[in-house]
Scaffold this motif. Structure first.
Motif, PDB file in Angstrom:
ATOM      1  N   TYR A  72      -7.300  58.953  22.537  1.00 13.09           N
ATOM      2  CA  TYR A  72      -7.562  58.408  21.203  1.00 13.09           C
ATOM      3  C   TYR A  72      -8.085  56.976  21.256  1.00 13.09           C
ATOM      4  O   TYR A  72      -8.676  56.488  20.298  1.00 13.09           O
ATOM      5  CB  TYR A  72      -6.324  58.514  20.304  1.00 13.09           C
ATOM      6  N   GLN A  73      -7.880  56.285  22.382  1.00 10.45           N
ATOM      7  CA  GLN A  73      -8.413  54.933  22.501  1.00 10.45           C
ATOM      8  C   GLN A  73      -9.938  54.925  22.635  1.00 10.45           C
ATOM      9  O   GLN A  73     -10.571  53.893  22.431  1.00 10.45           O
ATOM     10  CB  GLN A  73      -7.769  54.222  23.686  1.00 10.45           C
ATOM     11  N   LEU A  74     -10.491  56.072  22.964  1.00 10.15           N
ATOM     12  CA  LEU A  74     -11.940  56.184  23.090  1.00 10.15           C
ATOM     13  C   LEU A  74     -12.602  56.603  21.786  1.00 10.15           C
ATOM     14  O   LEU A  74     -13.830  56.550  21.671  1.00 10.15           O
ATOM     15  CB  LEU A  74     -12.286  57.208  24.184  1.00 10.15           C
ATOM     16  N   LEU A  75     -11.803  57.025  20.799  1.00 11.10           N
ATOM     17  CA  LEU A  75     -12.358  57.432  19.514  1.00 11.10           C
ATOM     18  C   LEU A  75     -12.876  56.224  18.734  1.00 11.10           C
ATOM     19  O   LEU A  75     -12.315  55.130  18.817  1.00 11.10           O
ATOM     20  CB  LEU A  75     -11.297  58.134  18.677  1.00 11.10           C
ATOM     21  N   HIS A  76     -13.949  56.423  17.996  1.00 12.80           N
ATOM     22  CA  HIS A  76     -14.490  55.396  17.103  1.00 12.80           C
ATOM     23  C   HIS A  76     -14.570  54.031  17.802  1.00 12.80           C
ATOM     24  O   HIS A  76     -13.882  53.075  17.424  1.00 12.80           O
ATOM     25  CB  HIS A  76     -13.627  55.288  15.837  1.00 12.80           C
ATOM     26  N   PRO A  77     -15.398  53.945  18.829  1.00 16.39           N
ATOM     27  CA  PRO A  77     -15.456  52.699  19.610  1.00 16.39           C
ATOM     28  C   PRO A  77     -15.896  51.484  18.801  1.00 16.39           C
ATOM     29  O   PRO A  77     -15.699  50.351  19.244  1.00 16.39           O
ATOM     30  CB  PRO A  77     -16.471  53.030  20.717  1.00 16.39           C
ATOM     31  N   GLU A 159      -2.239  65.351   6.335  1.00 17.79           N
ATOM     32  CA  GLU A 159      -3.484  65.372   7.104  1.00 17.79           C
ATOM     33  C   GLU A 159      -3.618  64.131   7.987  1.00 17.79           C
ATOM     34  O   GLU A 159      -3.910  64.236   9.179  1.00 17.79           O
ATOM     35  CB  GLU A 159      -4.678  65.472   6.158  1.00 17.79           C
ATOM     36  N   ILE A 160      -3.397  62.962   7.408  1.00 24.67           N
ATOM     37  CA  ILE A 160      -3.666  61.747   8.187  1.00 24.67           C
ATOM     38  C   ILE A 160      -2.632  61.535   9.283  1.00 24.67           C
ATOM     39  O   ILE A 160      -2.937  60.934  10.321  1.00 24.67           O
ATOM     40  CB  ILE A 160      -3.748  60.501   7.287  1.00 24.67           C
ATOM     41  N   TYR A 161      -1.404  62.036   9.085  1.00 27.05           N
ATOM     42  CA  TYR A 161      -0.371  61.866  10.103  1.00 27.05           C
ATOM     43  C   TYR A 161      -0.194  63.114  10.966  1.00 27.05           C
ATOM     44  O   TYR A 161       0.830  63.265  11.633  1.00 27.05           O
ATOM     45  CB  TYR A 161       0.963  61.500   9.447  1.00 27.05           C
ATOM     46  N   GLU A 162      -1.199  63.962  10.987  1.00 29.36           N
ATOM     47  CA  GLU A 162      -1.138  65.118  11.881  1.00 29.36           C
ATOM     48  C   GLU A 162      -1.162  64.671  13.336  1.00 29.36           C
ATOM     49  O   GLU A 162      -0.545  65.282  14.208  1.00 29.36           O
ATOM     50  CB  GLU A 162      -2.304  66.065  11.600  1.00 29.36           C
ATOM     51  N   SER A 163      -1.860  63.572  13.598  1.00 26.25           N
ATOM     52  CA  SER A 163      -1.954  63.029  14.955  1.00 26.25           C
ATOM     53  C   SER A 163      -2.524  61.623  14.856  1.00 26.25           C
ATOM     54  O   SER A 163      -3.013  61.199  13.799  1.00 26.25           O
ATOM     55  CB  SER A 163      -2.863  63.895  15.837  1.00 26.25           C
ATOM     56  N   ILE A 164      -2.506  60.901  15.966  1.00 29.09           N
ATOM     57  CA  ILE A 164      -3.136  59.586  15.993  1.00 29.09           C
ATOM     58  C   ILE A 164      -4.632  59.725  15.778  1.00 29.09           C
ATOM     59  O   ILE A 164      -5.266  58.910  15.092  1.00 29.09           O
ATOM     60  CB  ILE A 164      -2.826  58.870  17.324  1.00 29.09           C
ATOM     61  N   LEU A 168      -6.897  57.897  12.838  1.00 28.50           N
ATOM     62  CA  LEU A 168      -8.072  57.064  13.113  1.00 28.50           C
ATOM     63  C   LEU A 168      -9.309  57.588  12.398  1.00 28.50           C
ATOM     64  O   LEU A 168     -10.137  56.813  11.917  1.00 28.50           O
ATOM     65  CB  LEU A 168      -8.318  56.990  14.619  1.00 28.50           C
ATOM     66  N   ASP A 169      -9.445  58.914  12.327  1.00 22.81           N
ATOM     67  CA  ASP A 169     -10.582  59.499  11.604  1.00 22.81           C
ATOM     68  C   ASP A 169     -10.560  59.071  10.140  1.00 22.81           C
ATOM     69  O   ASP A 169     -11.589  58.682   9.570  1.00 22.81           O
ATOM     70  CB  ASP A 169     -10.543  61.030  11.690  1.00 22.81           C
ATOM     71  N   ASP A 170      -9.382  59.159   9.520  1.00 21.30           N
ATOM     72  CA  ASP A 170      -9.242  58.784   8.118  1.00 21.30           C
ATOM     73  C   ASP A 170      -9.480  57.283   7.938  1.00 21.30           C
ATOM     74  O   ASP A 170     -10.150  56.856   6.994  1.00 21.30           O
ATOM     75  CB  ASP A 170      -7.841  59.171   7.629  1.00 21.30           C
ATOM     76  N   PHE A 171      -8.941  56.488   8.846  1.00 17.76           N
ATOM     77  CA  PHE A 171      -9.082  55.033   8.754  1.00 17.76           C
ATOM     78  C   PHE A 171     -10.546  54.623   8.870  1.00 17.76           C
ATOM     79  O   PHE A 171     -11.015  53.727   8.156  1.00 17.76           O
ATOM     80  CB  PHE A 171      -8.252  54.361   9.848  1.00 17.76           C
ATOM     81  N   GLN A 172     -11.278  55.282   9.744  1.00 19.76           N
ATOM     82  CA  GLN A 172     -12.701  54.980   9.891  1.00 19.76           C
ATOM     83  C   GLN A 172     -13.453  55.233   8.583  1.00 19.76           C
ATOM     84  O   GLN A 172     -14.319  54.447   8.168  1.00 19.76           O
ATOM     85  CB  GLN A 172     -13.308  55.830  11.000  1.00 19.76           C
ATOM     86  N   LYS A 173     -13.102  56.308   7.886  1.00 21.93           N
ATOM     87  CA  LYS A 173     -13.785  56.658   6.646  1.00 21.93           C
ATOM     88  C   LYS A 173     -13.523  55.633   5.545  1.00 21.93           C
ATOM     89  O   LYS A 173     -14.449  55.219   4.844  1.00 21.93           O
ATOM     90  CB  LYS A 173     -13.372  58.056   6.182  1.00 21.93           C
ATOM     91  N   ILE A 174     -12.267  55.202   5.388  1.00 26.02           N
ATOM     92  CA  ILE A 174     -12.002  54.225   4.335  1.00 26.02           C
ATOM     93  C   ILE A 174     -12.567  52.859   4.720  1.00 26.02           C
ATOM     94  O   ILE A 174     -13.049  52.109   3.861  1.00 26.02           O
ATOM     95  CB  ILE A 174     -10.481  54.139   4.015  1.00 26.02           C
ATOM     96  N   TYR A 175     -12.544  52.527   5.997  1.00 27.43           N
ATOM     97  CA  TYR A 175     -13.142  51.267   6.450  1.00 27.43           C
ATOM     98  C   TYR A 175     -14.633  51.244   6.101  1.00 27.43           C
ATOM     99  O   TYR A 175     -15.146  50.257   5.551  1.00 27.43           O
ATOM    100  CB  TYR A 175     -12.945  51.093   7.948  1.00 27.43           C
ATOM    101  N   ASP A 176     -15.328  52.333   6.420  1.00 28.33           N
ATOM    102  CA  ASP A 176     -16.775  52.399   6.151  1.00 28.33           C
ATOM    103  C   ASP A 176     -17.068  52.344   4.659  1.00 28.33           C
ATOM    104  O   ASP A 176     -18.001  51.658   4.221  1.00 28.33           O
ATOM    105  CB  ASP A 176     -17.360  53.686   6.743  1.00 28.33           C
ATOM    106  N   LEU A 177     -16.273  53.084   3.866  1.00 31.12           N
ATOM    107  CA  LEU A 177     -16.504  53.093   2.420  1.00 31.12           C
ATOM    108  C   LEU A 177     -16.350  51.698   1.830  1.00 31.12           C
ATOM    109  O   LEU A 177     -17.181  51.250   1.023  1.00 31.12           O
ATOM    110  CB  LEU A 177     -15.534  54.054   1.739  1.00 31.12           C
ATOM    111  N   MET A 211      -3.251  50.512  16.500  1.00 31.34           N
ATOM    112  CA  MET A 211      -3.907  49.776  15.422  1.00 31.34           C
ATOM    113  C   MET A 211      -3.898  48.273  15.691  1.00 31.34           C
ATOM    114  O   MET A 211      -4.869  47.570  15.389  1.00 31.34           O
ATOM    115  CB  MET A 211      -3.223  50.086  14.089  1.00 31.34           C
ATOM    116  N   LEU A 212      -2.822  47.770  16.270  1.00 28.53           N
ATOM    117  CA  LEU A 212      -2.787  46.357  16.628  1.00 28.53           C
ATOM    118  C   LEU A 212      -3.738  46.057  17.775  1.00 28.53           C
ATOM    119  O   LEU A 212      -4.357  44.993  17.819  1.00 28.53           O
ATOM    120  CB  LEU A 212      -1.356  45.949  16.984  1.00 28.53           C
TER     121      LEU A 212
END
Length: 299
Positions: A72-77, A159-164, A168-177, A211-212
């Motif tokens: 997961y550290q490699l996701l959304h670089p 959905e968002i707490y199904e996994s790390i 991160l997928d959800d966080f990326q979407k709200i960050y971009d929006l 996240m930190l």
């Protein structure tokens, strides 16, 4: 059959030995888990580390502890903030930070107008709404001088707490929006349900550390509007005043959600009541000392 004194002595010794060995074994296992978390937090800049065995990871300021990154550290670089934890955090006295979760909604305009009327700056933790009115409210939050934090795009805990990875997928979407709508590169956020909750109980330690590591700062809360019968205007005001009694500062969590107009109705009295008690108001930012829920050992 009569048992000898020697037998009872041996039995007592055996029981005492087990009483020593079982907690020791448990402590060793918990200690190993704690050591792993400490390494992650050291990599995130919260705890001091010796830097040994760390490699720089492209895309972020914080390193990965081992030579082999976790998947997961490699996701959304590109998903890295600019907020670095430091020893110099602001702990303002006699200060209240009003925060509004799940904004924007149809109530946001009224909240913004009330805050303007009283000259208050607050913090809004945003969700993924894309209709034109709510996108305009996002822009107004910024243009009126309030702080923006991220909450969730879907706001679906399951959905968002199904996994790390899903978080991160959800966080990326709200960050971009938020960035595309307001131009703000958000650096503060709030975990839906708080940093430690029923949905992330099995991996909250790893999620917080990740996240930190990505240089985002999160804020839990120490005072809120209450639940159940308390969610009337009078109940909300009473809960806020009672919990703030004698406190030097508070991060107050209120909901900006449809069907929850009681918060809006209570807001003027909350502001005047806290002012009468000697409090001033500030918005959150990455330099403010956060309120963080107590960690606990996961099952």
């Amino acid at each position: 059959m009569t048992l000898s004194v020697r037998f009872y002595k041996r039995l007592i010794l055996l029981v005492l030995l087990l009483m020593i060995l079982i907690p020791t074994g448990t402590a060793i296992r918990l200690g190993a888990k704690s050591a792993r978390l400490e390494k992650q937090l050291a990599a995130a800049g919260i705890l001091p580390g010796d830097g040994q065995g760390q490699e720089d990871f492209p895309g972020g300021n914080n390193p990965i502890v081992s030579g082999t990154p976790i998947d997961y550290q490699l996701l959304h670089p590109e998903l890295y903030g600019t907020a670095r934890l430091s020893d110099q955090r602001i702990v303002a006295k006699d200060t209240v930070y009003l925060t509004f979760d799940c904004a924007p909604t149809a109530n946001t305009q009224r909240i913004l107008d009330i805050l303007d009327e009283y000259g208050i700056k607050a913090t809004f933790f945003l969700i993924g709404v894309t209709d034109s009115d709510n996108l305009e409210y996002m822009r107004q939050i910024v243009s009126r001088g309030h702080s923006i934090g991220l909450y969730s795009y879907s706001n679906s805990y399951g959905e968002i707490y199904e996994s790390i990875e899903s978080y991160l997928d959800d966080f990326q979407k709200i960050y971009d929006l938020v960035y595309e709508t307001t131009g703000v590169e958000a650096e503060i956020f709030r975990f839906p349900g708080g940093s430690v909750n029923t949905y992330n109980n099995n991996f909250y330690q790893e999620l917080i550390a990740e996240m930190l590591r990505r240089d985002f700062i999160f804020f839990d809360w120490n005072y809120g509007e209450g639940k159940g019968d308390e969610t009337t205007p009078e109940g909300i005001k009473s809960n806020v005043f009672n919990t703030m009694e004698g406190q030097t500062r508070g991060i107050v969590a209120l909901r900006d959600t449809v069907g929850h107009e009681a918060v809006v109705d209570a807001l003027p009295d909350i502001i005047t009541g806290l002012r009468d008690r000697g409090y001033s108001f500030q918005p959150l930012n990455a330099t403010v000392m956060p309120v963080i829920f107590s960690y606990k050992s996961t099952p």
